[in-house]
Design an enzyme around this catalytic site. Structure first.
Site, PDB file in Angstrom:
ATOM      1  N   THR A  41       0.821  -1.211   0.000  1.00  0.00           N
ATOM      2  CA  THR A  41       0.000   0.000   0.000  1.00  0.00           C
ATOM      3  C   THR A  41       0.856   1.263   0.000  1.00  0.00           C
ATOM      4  O   THR A  41       0.659   2.171  -0.807  1.00  0.00           O
ATOM      5  CB  THR A  41      -0.945  -0.003   1.215  1.00  0.00           C
ATOM      6  OG1 THR A  41      -1.784  -1.150   1.155  1.00  0.00           O
ATOM      7  CG2 THR A  41      -1.806   1.239   1.230  1.00  0.00           C
TER       8      THR A  41
ATOM      9  N   GLN B  62      -5.476  -1.703  -3.355  1.00  0.00           N
ATOM     10  CA  GLN B  62      -5.159  -0.423  -2.737  1.00  0.00           C
ATOM     11  C   GLN B  62      -4.225   0.346  -3.663  1.00  0.00           C
ATOM     12  O   GLN B  62      -3.285  -0.227  -4.215  1.00  0.00           O
ATOM     13  CB  GLN B  62      -4.490  -0.625  -1.375  1.00  0.00           C
ATOM     14  CG  GLN B  62      -5.358  -1.305  -0.329  1.00  0.00           C
ATOM     15  CD  GLN B  62      -5.097  -2.791  -0.255  1.00  0.00           C
ATOM     16  OE1 GLN B  62      -4.727  -3.420  -1.254  1.00  0.00           O
ATOM     17  NE2 GLN B  62      -5.301  -3.375   0.918  1.00  0.00           N
TER      18      GLN B  62
ATOM     19  N   ARG C 103     -14.534   3.451   9.914  1.00  0.00           N
ATOM     20  CA  ARG C 103     -14.306   2.220  10.661  1.00  0.00           C
ATOM     21  C   ARG C 103     -12.879   2.272  11.200  1.00  0.00           C
ATOM     22  O   ARG C 103     -11.984   2.873  10.583  1.00  0.00           O
ATOM     23  CB  ARG C 103     -14.537   0.985   9.800  1.00  0.00           C
ATOM     24  CG  ARG C 103     -13.718   0.887   8.517  1.00  0.00           C
ATOM     25  CD  ARG C 103     -14.021  -0.394   7.768  1.00  0.00           C
ATOM     26  NE  ARG C 103     -13.206  -0.564   6.575  1.00  0.00           N
ATOM     27  CZ  ARG C 103     -13.020  -1.741   5.976  1.00  0.00           C
ATOM     28  NH1 ARG C 103     -13.582  -2.839   6.456  1.00  0.00           N
ATOM     29  NH2 ARG C 103     -12.272  -1.821   4.886  1.00  0.00           N
TER      30      ARG C 103
ATOM     31  N   ASP D  33      -8.141   3.648  -0.764  1.00  0.00           N
ATOM     32  CA  ASP D  33      -6.968   4.208  -0.077  1.00  0.00           C
ATOM     33  C   ASP D  33      -6.371   5.405  -0.812  1.00  0.00           C
ATOM     34  O   ASP D  33      -5.155   5.526  -0.969  1.00  0.00           O
ATOM     35  CB  ASP D  33      -5.887   3.139   0.118  1.00  0.00           C
ATOM     36  CG  ASP D  33      -6.314   2.037   1.081  1.00  0.00           C
ATOM     37  OD1 ASP D  33      -7.450   2.110   1.579  1.00  0.00           O
ATOM     38  OD2 ASP D  33      -5.525   1.124   1.309  1.00  0.00           O
TER      39      ASP D  33
ATOM     40  N   ASP E 249     -12.318   3.230   2.317  1.00  0.00           N
ATOM     41  CA  ASP E 249     -11.316   3.737   3.273  1.00  0.00           C
ATOM     42  C   ASP E 249     -10.411   4.777   2.626  1.00  0.00           C
ATOM     43  O   ASP E 249      -9.192   4.771   2.829  1.00  0.00           O
ATOM     44  CB  ASP E 249     -10.453   2.586   3.800  1.00  0.00           C
ATOM     45  CG  ASP E 249     -11.259   1.477   4.456  1.00  0.00           C
ATOM     46  OD1 ASP E 249     -12.368   1.749   4.925  1.00  0.00           O
ATOM     47  OD2 ASP E 249     -10.763   0.332   4.476  1.00  0.00           O
TER      48      ASP E 249
ATOM     49  N   TRP F 104      -9.358   1.309  11.811  1.00  0.00           N
ATOM     50  CA  TRP F 104      -8.273   0.461  11.306  1.00  0.00           C
ATOM     51  C   TRP F 104      -7.431  -0.054  12.481  1.00  0.00           C
ATOM     52  O   TRP F 104      -6.934  -1.173  12.461  1.00  0.00           O
ATOM     53  CB  TRP F 104      -7.430   1.276  10.321  1.00  0.00           C
ATOM     54  CG  TRP F 104      -6.262   0.550   9.737  1.00  0.00           C
ATOM     55  CD1 TRP F 104      -6.082  -0.798   9.626  1.00  0.00           C
ATOM     56  CD2 TRP F 104      -5.092   1.143   9.163  1.00  0.00           C
ATOM     57  NE1 TRP F 104      -4.883  -1.078   9.014  1.00  0.00           N
ATOM     58  CE2 TRP F 104      -4.253   0.099   8.719  1.00  0.00           C
ATOM     59  CE3 TRP F 104      -4.684   2.461   8.964  1.00  0.00           C
ATOM     60  CZ2 TRP F 104      -3.028   0.330   8.116  1.00  0.00           C
ATOM     61  CZ3 TRP F 104      -3.474   2.696   8.355  1.00  0.00           C
ATOM     62  CH2 TRP F 104      -2.651   1.639   7.930  1.00  0.00           C
TER      63      TRP F 104
END
Length: 627
Positions: A413, A442, A545, A465, A486, A547
């Site tokens: 990532t 990602q 949420r 991401d 996210d 991580w």
């Protein structure tokens, strides 16, 4: 409301009230309820509203329903109730909120296109009318004196700001005029130089404004007027200090009058200052500015009298900071993809700066597409695109987490980032940063790791991401950030002020903070909008949420689209919401649903929300882009 009001006069009140009125409740006569209608957000071409049904009798109410009619608007959707009909509309209870025990209430919301106004009520009224916690309307036959006047009151009231009973009387033969009371927790209240406090009794709403003790301390309201004329205004205040406090009333950036707010030596004995204010048709700004070193008196509310007065959405504040292109006292390196400047790539200009640089330096980038994987390790650099050209000034690359490096292993990532910042004191303005990898992995557009990083008028584009707020302190203003899953994540303390957070595809959550337990603030959204393309399903995306277990994210006065889920917050993997720090304050729009949020999340009080300031969050650092 006065209990002696006749039905005829009651209907007259309804005619002139703007946003809060009693509604029809379909129930038996032995178990009537109290109903309130409140506009929670108004952006001109549409608005969101809320209807609250409260059973204030000794009997249980079952299967409640309410009906109303909009004069100049069409309701498009509702939540926490079943909507039927086509103006008039009927909302009926759902299975989980159909039964109201004595003292219990149910609230549902709706969104409408058109102009907010006084709904036309059909049928019998439901019980007793109550005032909403949001900006409310009351009927009055009295007008304030043209000259400034001071009255006092020791009684608490949600609508009256003086001891005179004429403010709620409807017995006059003169046509009634509606009055708006602007509270600190309501639409139309924009900002203040101080805190919302509750330590002195007798205030209305959720508290009062205790300003900074300084010349220039201020409060700003946003007001819509139906026509251009002079309106009577009253400011409810408390001053138990040693002397009078003076302030100037500023309307639409024009000083109107200077008022003295005299002391009566008792902070809990509230007074009223009256002043006439000229308003234009449409949205107006009303500002109260302290002229004494003690700051303002404690300000409880603002009341404006006149038909057609409603609260307005607070305007976007234009930063007063000089645009990077007008800076002349720094070294400037020119970059143009077409070869018309000294450097053709951003990296080649950056490479000329020392890694131990202490001189603020500008890299000015002309419009063009720069396909280069950029690593920034030099401090005190501003990357400056041309004003208004951010959409055509693009730094892009297309690596994903699954992309293989030269040794045949996936880059991961962090390795996928198109632009990676690993330096302090970096600024970016008028630039697009993109990861064009697409879906399936990602793929980071920007990885930001450092202290005092700031971004303004930037576009951050990707899917999963998009923005990795890795660590440090970061500030984003007037940016467009888009992705799917996210797409704002990381452990940094980051403030997002007046940004558009845009979902371009379905995803579990907008944010995934990994804030450390010892860090008080994580991702903080001040104002702005959360939007989505039409293909993103209603109620399908969470606000965040965690991580990491103690991930922190807060949305304050942010407008949320209908794609935001009712529960709002969800856990990631093995983490639990019990340790996460998720909160909201006065979020608006179709996605705002405080009563249905995950129970581990918080709805902040006004006093708690007031602590989310730039100085509290960043300490000694004040981003120049925030001024």
């Amino acid at each position: 409301m006065n209990s002696s009001t006749t039905p005829k006069n009651y209907l007259n009140i309804l005619k002139y009230s703007a946003l809060t009125t009693a509604l029809l409740l379909a129930s038996n006569q032995q178990a009537l309820a109290t109903c309130t209608y409140t506009v929670t957000n108004n952006w001109g071409g549409g608005f969101t509203g809320e209807i609250k049904v409260t059973n204030d009798t000794a009997a249980t109410v079952n299967n409640w329903s309410v009906s109303w009619q909009e004069a100049n608007a069409s309701v498009t959707n509702a939540w926490n109730a079943t909507l039927s009909g086509s103006n008039p509309y009927t909302a009926t209870a759902l299975s989980w909120n159909a039964t109201l025990a004595p003292g219990a209430s149910a609230t549902f919301g709706f969104q409408a296109n058109g102009t907010a106004g006084a709904p036309k009520v059909s049928g019998s009224l439901c019980g007793t009318t109550t005032s909403s916690a949001a900006a409310t309307s009351t009927a009055t036959t009295s007008k304030s004196s043209a000259s400034a006047a001071i009255t006092s009151s020791s009684s608490k009231s949600s609508v009256a700001v003086s001891s005179s009973k004429s403010s709620s009387s409807v017995a006059s033969s003169a046509p009634a005029e509606s009055s708006w009371v602007f509270e600190e927790s309501a639409v139309g209240f924009c900002n203040n130089s101080g805190v919302i406090d509750t330590k002195h009794t007798g205030h209305t709403g959720t508290g009062f404004i205790d300003s900074e003790n300084a010349i220039g301390a201020s409060i700003t309201w946003s007001v819509t007027a139906a026509s251009a004329k002079t309106y009577a205004a009253q400011i409810r205040f408390g001053n138990g200090g040693a002397g009078a406090r003076r302030a100037t009333v500023v309307v639409n950036d024009v000083q109107i009058k200077t008022l003295d707010f005299p002391t009566n030596s008792v902070w809990t004995q509230w007074q009223t200052a009256s002043v006439d204010i000229p308003l234009t048709a449409g949205t107006n700004s009303i500002k109260l500015v302290a002229e004494t070193a003690d700051g303002l008196a404690n300000i409880d509310n603002l009341k404006v009298t006149g038909n057609g007065i409603t609260p307005a959405a607070c305007p976007t504040t234009t930063p007063t900071t000089t645009d990077c292109n007008s800076v002349t006292n720094q070294p400037i390196l020119q970059v143009a993809a077409d070869g018309s400047a000294t450097y053709k790539t951003v990296a080649s200009a950056l490479n000329t700066i020392s890694s131990s640089n202490t001189t603020p330096t500008q890299i000015r980038i002309k419009p063009g597409t720069y396909r280069e994987k950029l690593l920034v390790t030099k401090p005190f650099v501003t990357f400056c695109g041309q004003t208004g050209k951010e959409a055509s000034t693009i730094l892009t690359y297309n690596d994903g987490a699954s992309t293989l490096n030269s040794s045949g292993t996936a880059i991961g990532t962090s390795g996928s980032a198109s632009v990676t910042i690993k330096a302090n004191d970096i600024s970016m303005e008028n630039i697009t940063i993109e990861n064009s990898f697409g879906v399936g992995s990602q793929a980071v557009a920007l990885l930001a790791q450092g202290q005092r990083l700031q971004f303004r008028n930037c576009r951050l584009l990707g899917n999963q991401d998009t923005l990795y707020t890795h660590s440090g302190t970061q500030y984003y203003r007037n940016c467009h950030i888009q992705g799917t899953v996210d797409f704002i994540f990381g452990a940094a303390t980051a403030v997002f002020e007046n940004n558009v957070i845009h979902s371009v595809g379905g995803g579990s959550a907008l944010t995934a903070p990994s804030t450390e337990q010892t860090v008080p603030y994580g991702l903080v959204f001040l104002g702005g909008k959360v939007t989505a393309v039409s293909s993103v399903a209603k109620g399908s995306v969470a606000l965040g949420r965690n991580w990491r277990p103690y991930g922190a994210a807060t949305y304050i006065r942010t407008e949320l689209g209908q794609h935001i889920s009712a529960v709002g917050w969800v856990k990631m993997s093995e983490n639990t919401l019990d340790t996460a720090r998720f909160s909201e304050y006065l979020t608006t729009g179709a996605g705002a649903n405080p009563s249905a949020r995950a129970p581990q999340s918080k709805q902040l009080t006004a006093a708690q929300a007031a602590t989310y300031t730039i100085s509290n969050i960043f300490g000694s650092w004040t981003p120049s882009y925030s001024k």
